[in-house]
Scaffold this motif. Structure first.
Motif, PDB file in Angstrom:
ATOM      1  N   ALA A  34       0.816  -1.219   0.000  1.00  0.00           N
ATOM      2  CA  ALA A  34       0.000   0.000   0.000  1.00  0.00           C
ATOM      3  C   ALA A  34       0.847   1.264   0.000  1.00  0.00           C
ATOM      4  CB  ALA A  34      -0.931  -0.010   1.213  1.00  0.00           C
ATOM      5  N   GLN A  35       2.118   1.164   0.436  1.00  0.00           N
ATOM      6  CA  GLN A  35       3.001   2.328   0.478  1.00  0.00           C
ATOM      7  C   GLN A  35       3.798   2.499  -0.814  1.00  0.00           C
ATOM      8  OE1 GLN A  35       2.868   0.023   3.224  1.00  0.00           O
ATOM      9  NE2 GLN A  35       1.265   1.431   3.921  1.00  0.00           N
ATOM     10  N   GLY A  36       3.634   1.570  -1.751  1.00  0.00           N
ATOM     11  CA  GLY A  36       4.352   1.654  -3.010  1.00  0.00           C
ATOM     12  C   GLY A  36       5.685   0.946  -3.022  1.00  0.00           C
ATOM     13  N   ASN A  37       6.041   0.284  -1.904  1.00  0.00           N
ATOM     14  CA  ASN A  37       7.256  -0.524  -1.890  1.00  0.00           C
ATOM     15  C   ASN A  37       7.038  -1.752  -2.765  1.00  0.00           C
ATOM     16  OD1 ASN A  37       8.496   1.152   0.202  1.00  0.00           O
ATOM     17  ND2 ASN A  37       7.028   0.185   1.589  1.00  0.00           N
ATOM     18  N   LEU A  38       8.074  -2.166  -3.463  1.00  0.00           N
ATOM     19  CA  LEU A  38       7.956  -3.242  -4.435  1.00  0.00           C
ATOM     20  C   LEU A  38       8.652  -4.500  -3.935  1.00  0.00           C
ATOM     21  CD1 LEU A  38       7.030  -3.947  -7.385  1.00  0.00           C
ATOM     22  CD2 LEU A  38       9.388  -3.446  -8.053  1.00  0.00           C
ATOM     23  N   VAL A  39       7.929  -5.624  -3.974  1.00  0.00           N
ATOM     24  CA  VAL A  39       8.502  -6.930  -3.676  1.00  0.00           C
ATOM     25  C   VAL A  39       8.631  -7.693  -4.981  1.00  0.00           C
ATOM     26  CG1 VAL A  39       8.209  -9.115  -2.448  1.00  0.00           C
ATOM     27  CG2 VAL A  39       7.498  -6.975  -1.365  1.00  0.00           C
ATOM     28  N   ILE A  40       9.829  -8.172  -5.266  1.00  0.00           N
ATOM     29  CA  ILE A  40      10.091  -8.906  -6.498  1.00  0.00           C
ATOM     30  C   ILE A  40      10.791 -10.213  -6.165  1.00  0.00           C
ATOM     31  CG2 ILE A  40      12.227  -7.585  -6.862  1.00  0.00           C
ATOM     32  CD1 ILE A  40      11.733  -7.935  -9.891  1.00  0.00           C
ATOM     33  N   ALA A  41      10.375 -11.289  -6.827  1.00  0.00           N
ATOM     34  CA  ALA A  41      10.953 -12.614  -6.583  1.00  0.00           C
ATOM     35  C   ALA A  41      11.401 -13.215  -7.902  1.00  0.00           C
ATOM     36  CB  ALA A  41       9.936 -13.526  -5.897  1.00  0.00           C
ATOM     37  N   GLY A  42      12.417 -14.049  -7.843  1.00  0.00           N
ATOM     38  CA  GLY A  42      12.923 -14.708  -9.031  1.00  0.00           C
ATOM     39  C   GLY A  42      14.083 -15.606  -8.680  1.00  0.00           C
ATOM     40  N   ARG A  43      15.023 -15.753  -9.618  1.00  0.00           N
ATOM     41  CA  ARG A  43      16.168 -16.618  -9.374  1.00  0.00           C
ATOM     42  C   ARG A  43      17.455 -15.915  -9.794  1.00  0.00           C
ATOM     43  NH1 ARG A  43      14.208 -20.471 -14.037  1.00  0.00           N
ATOM     44  NH2 ARG A  43      15.477 -19.817 -15.802  1.00  0.00           N
ATOM     45  N   THR A  44      18.557 -16.339  -9.180  1.00  0.00           N
ATOM     46  CA  THR A  44      19.867 -15.767  -9.461  1.00  0.00           C
ATOM     47  C   THR A  44      20.941 -16.836  -9.312  1.00  0.00           C
ATOM     48  OG1 THR A  44      21.515 -14.112  -8.785  1.00  0.00           O
ATOM     49  CG2 THR A  44      20.119 -15.022  -7.050  1.00  0.00           C
ATOM     50  N   ASN A  45      21.996 -16.740 -10.119  1.00  0.00           N
ATOM     51  CA  ASN A  45      23.173 -17.572  -9.871  1.00  0.00           C
ATOM     52  C   ASN A  45      24.400 -16.711  -9.605  1.00  0.00           C
ATOM     53  OD1 ASN A  45      23.997 -16.698 -12.400  1.00  0.00           O
ATOM     54  ND2 ASN A  45      23.770 -18.683 -13.411  1.00  0.00           N
ATOM     55  N   SER A  46      24.169 -15.438  -9.265  1.00  0.00           N
ATOM     56  CA  SER A  46      25.261 -14.525  -8.911  1.00  0.00           C
ATOM     57  C   SER A  46      25.704 -14.765  -7.473  1.00  0.00           C
ATOM     58  CB  SER A  46      24.812 -13.071  -9.050  1.00  0.00           C
ATOM     59  OG  SER A  46      24.449 -12.771 -10.382  1.00  0.00           O
ATOM     60  N   ASN A  47      27.019 -14.819  -7.273  1.00  0.00           N
ATOM     61  CA  ASN A  47      27.507 -14.973  -5.896  1.00  0.00           C
ATOM     62  C   ASN A  47      27.589 -13.640  -5.170  1.00  0.00           C
ATOM     63  OD1 ASN A  47      29.740 -13.774  -7.064  1.00  0.00           O
ATOM     64  ND2 ASN A  47      31.034 -15.603  -6.975  1.00  0.00           N
ATOM     65  N   ASN A  48      27.259 -12.547  -5.873  1.00  0.00           N
ATOM     66  CA  ASN A  48      27.272 -11.222  -5.252  1.00  0.00           C
ATOM     67  C   ASN A  48      25.939 -10.504  -5.433  1.00  0.00           C
ATOM     68  OD1 ASN A  48      27.578 -10.918  -8.016  1.00  0.00           O
ATOM     69  ND2 ASN A  48      29.062  -9.241  -7.864  1.00  0.00           N
ATOM     70  N   PHE A  49      24.851 -11.275  -5.561  1.00  0.00           N
ATOM     71  CA  PHE A  49      23.525 -10.647  -5.607  1.00  0.00           C
ATOM     72  C   PHE A  49      23.321  -9.865  -4.306  1.00  0.00           C
ATOM     73  CE2 PHE A  49      18.949 -10.418  -5.064  1.00  0.00           C
ATOM     74  CZ  PHE A  49      18.503 -10.116  -6.344  1.00  0.00           C
ATOM     75  N   PRO A  50      22.745  -8.662  -4.375  1.00  0.00           N
ATOM     76  CA  PRO A  50      22.605  -7.851  -3.154  1.00  0.00           C
ATOM     77  C   PRO A  50      21.711  -8.519  -2.116  1.00  0.00           C
ATOM     78  CG  PRO A  50      21.418  -6.858  -4.999  1.00  0.00           C
ATOM     79  CD  PRO A  50      22.247  -7.950  -5.576  1.00  0.00           C
ATOM     80  N   VAL A  51      22.257  -8.687  -0.914  1.00  0.00           N
ATOM     81  CA  VAL A  51      21.538  -9.300   0.200  1.00  0.00           C
ATOM     82  C   VAL A  51      21.484  -8.294   1.340  1.00  0.00           C
ATOM     83  CG1 VAL A  51      21.542 -11.138   1.925  1.00  0.00           C
ATOM     84  CG2 VAL A  51      22.196 -11.646  -0.441  1.00  0.00           C
ATOM     85  N   VAL A  52      20.267  -8.015   1.816  1.00  0.00           N
ATOM     86  CA  VAL A  52      20.069  -7.186   3.000  1.00  0.00           C
ATOM     87  C   VAL A  52      19.200  -8.006   3.941  1.00  0.00           C
ATOM     88  CG1 VAL A  52      19.248  -4.988   3.911  1.00  0.00           C
ATOM     89  CG2 VAL A  52      20.186  -5.089   1.586  1.00  0.00           C
ATOM     90  N   GLY A  53      19.825  -8.925   4.616  1.00  0.00           N
ATOM     91  CA  GLY A  53      19.098  -9.888   5.437  1.00  0.00           C
ATOM     92  C   GLY A  53      19.902 -11.156   5.544  1.00  0.00           C
ATOM     93  N   ALA A  54      19.424 -12.243   4.934  1.00  0.00           N
ATOM     94  CA  ALA A  54      20.053 -13.538   5.139  1.00  0.00           C
ATOM     95  C   ALA A  54      20.196 -14.312   3.841  1.00  0.00           C
ATOM     96  CB  ALA A  54      19.235 -14.362   6.137  1.00  0.00           C
ATOM     97  N   VAL A  55      21.209 -15.174   3.804  1.00  0.00           N
ATOM     98  CA  VAL A  55      21.294 -16.243   2.816  1.00  0.00           C
ATOM     99  C   VAL A  55      20.962 -17.525   3.559  1.00  0.00           C
ATOM    100  CG1 VAL A  55      22.773 -17.544   1.250  1.00  0.00           C
ATOM    101  CG2 VAL A  55      23.027 -15.057   1.425  1.00  0.00           C
ATOM    102  N   GLU A  56      19.821 -18.115   3.232  1.00  0.00           N
ATOM    103  CA  GLU A  56      19.351 -19.299   3.936  1.00  0.00           C
ATOM    104  C   GLU A  56      19.587 -20.528   3.071  1.00  0.00           C
ATOM    105  OE1 GLU A  56      18.687 -19.043   6.891  1.00  0.00           O
ATOM    106  OE2 GLU A  56      17.388 -17.376   7.417  1.00  0.00           O
ATOM    107  N   GLY A  57      20.391 -21.462   3.561  1.00  0.00           N
ATOM    108  CA  GLY A  57      20.655 -22.694   2.850  1.00  0.00           C
ATOM    109  C   GLY A  57      22.005 -22.697   2.169  1.00  0.00           C
TER     110      GLY A  57
END
Length: 276
Positions: A34-57
Motif C-alpha cells: 500500500a506504500q508503493g514498496n515493491l517486492v520482487i521474486a525470481g532466481r539468481t546464480n550470482s555470488n554477489n547478488f545484493p543481500v540485505v538480510g540472510a542467505v538461507e541454505g
C-alpha cells in the motif's frame, strides 16, 4: 533485472533501476504494498547478488531471491536468498530449447513462481526446487518427496530480511508450485500448480479429486494453514484427466470461493457452463 516505475497514466518514469549481480538473474513475479514498496521474486546464480538480510541454505546453481525496494527506488529494504545445492526457482530446466517435457510444457514454464502479500504484509512465495537439501523451517514437509523436483512454499517477514517458514511441497514424482492466494475470510493459503505424483500430502476423502488421474501431469490445489511460525496442510485435491493438466492461476472472490485457471490436453466434463 531492469525495474521501472511509471506514473499512473504511463507518461512519466518515476524511477528505473537494475537489480542483480555478476551472474544471471530472472524475475518471476512482483507485487507492491500500500506504500508503493515493491517486492520482487525470481532466481539468481550470482555470488554477489545484493543481500540485505540472510542467505538461507547451501547455495548452488540457481537460487531463489526475494527483494523489497522502497517506493522511490533508491534503496533496498530487504533482500533474502533461499537455496539448496542444486537449482532452485527452476522448473525442470532453465533451457527451454529442450522442448516440452514433464511439467515444462509452455513458454515461460521454466520460470513460473508467484509472490503475494498476506493481510499483515508478510511475503508469501510459491516456487520450485531441484535441491534435496533446500532450506526448510517450520515445515509441514521437511524433505524432498522424490522425483526430479518439488514445489516449495515460503513465508518471509514484511521487511523481507528473514524467512519465517519454508517447506517442501511434493510427492514421489515431479511437482511444481506456480501460484497461490490467501482466502479472504479465514486467511488460509491455497497453492496450486502441476504434479506427476500420486502421493501428495493431504489427499483423501472430502476433496474434489482424491487421486491422480494419470498421464504426464495433473493440476493440484493444496489448502495450507499458516500457524504463524510454521505451516500445516488442511487438504489437497487433484484436478485433472488422464492427459496433461496444469493449473496456472488461482484467485478468490469476496465470498471466499476459489477460482482456478489452467490448461488440459484431456477431456474435462463441462458443468453448469453455457459455453464449453
Amino acid at each position: 533485472i531492469a525495474i521501472m516505475r511509471l506514473s499512473p497514466d504511463g507518461s512519466n518514469r518515476i524511477y528505473a533501476t537494475y537489480l542483480g549481480g555478476s551472474g544471471l538473474e530472472q524475475p518471476h513475479s512482483l507485487i507492491a504494498d500500500a506504500q508503493g514498496n515493491l517486492v520482487i521474486a525470481g532466481r539468481t546464480n550470482s555470488n554477489n547478488f545484493p543481500v540485505v538480510g540472510a542467505v538461507e541454505g547451501t547455495r548452488g546453481g540457481y537460487d531463489i531471491f526475494v527483494t523489497k525496494i522502497n517506493a522511490s527506488g533508491t534503496a533496498i529494504i530487504g533482500s533474502v536468498i533461499i537455496a539448496g545445492s542444486n537449482d532452485d526457482g527452476v522448473n525442470i530446466s532453465s533451457d527451454r530449447s529442450i522442448g516440452p517435457q514433464s511439467l515444462l510444457r509452455n513458454y515461460g514454464d521454466d520460470g513460473r513462481s508467484e509472490v503475494i502479500l498476506d493481510h499483515n504484509n508478510n511475503i508469501l512465495l510459491a516456487s520450485c526446487t531441484r535441491s534435496t537439501n533446500f532450506f526448510t523451517r517450520g515445515a509441514f514437509q521437511g524433505s524432498n518427496g522424490g522425483g526430479s523436483q518439488d514445489g516449495v512454499l515460503i513465508k518471509l517477514n514484511p521487511n523481507c530480511n528473514a524467512v519465517i517458514w519454508s517447506t517442501y511441497l511434493g510427492g514421489s514424482g515431479d511437482d511444481a508450485a506456480y501460484v497461490l492466494a490467501q482466502h479472504p475470510l479465514n486467511r488460509e493459503i491455497f497453492v496450486a500448480g502441476g504434479t506427476s505424483s500420486n502421493n501428495l500430502l493431504g489427499t483423501g476423502a472430502g476433496v474434489v479429486q482424491a487421486t491422480n488421474a494419470g498421464g504426464i501431469a495433473d493440476g493440484f490445489i493444496m489448502n495450507v494453514i499458516d500457524n504463524g511460525n510454521s505451516a500445516s496442510i488442511r487438504r489437497t485435491t487433484y484436478i485433472g484427466t488422464s492427459q496433461v493438466d496444469i493449473i496456472y492461476g488461482i484467485q478468490f472472490d469476496q465470498r471466499g470461493f476459489p477460482y482456478v485457471m489452467g490448461t488440459t490436453m484431456g477431456t474435462m466434463t463441462p458443468l453448469n457452463a453455457t459455453y464449453n
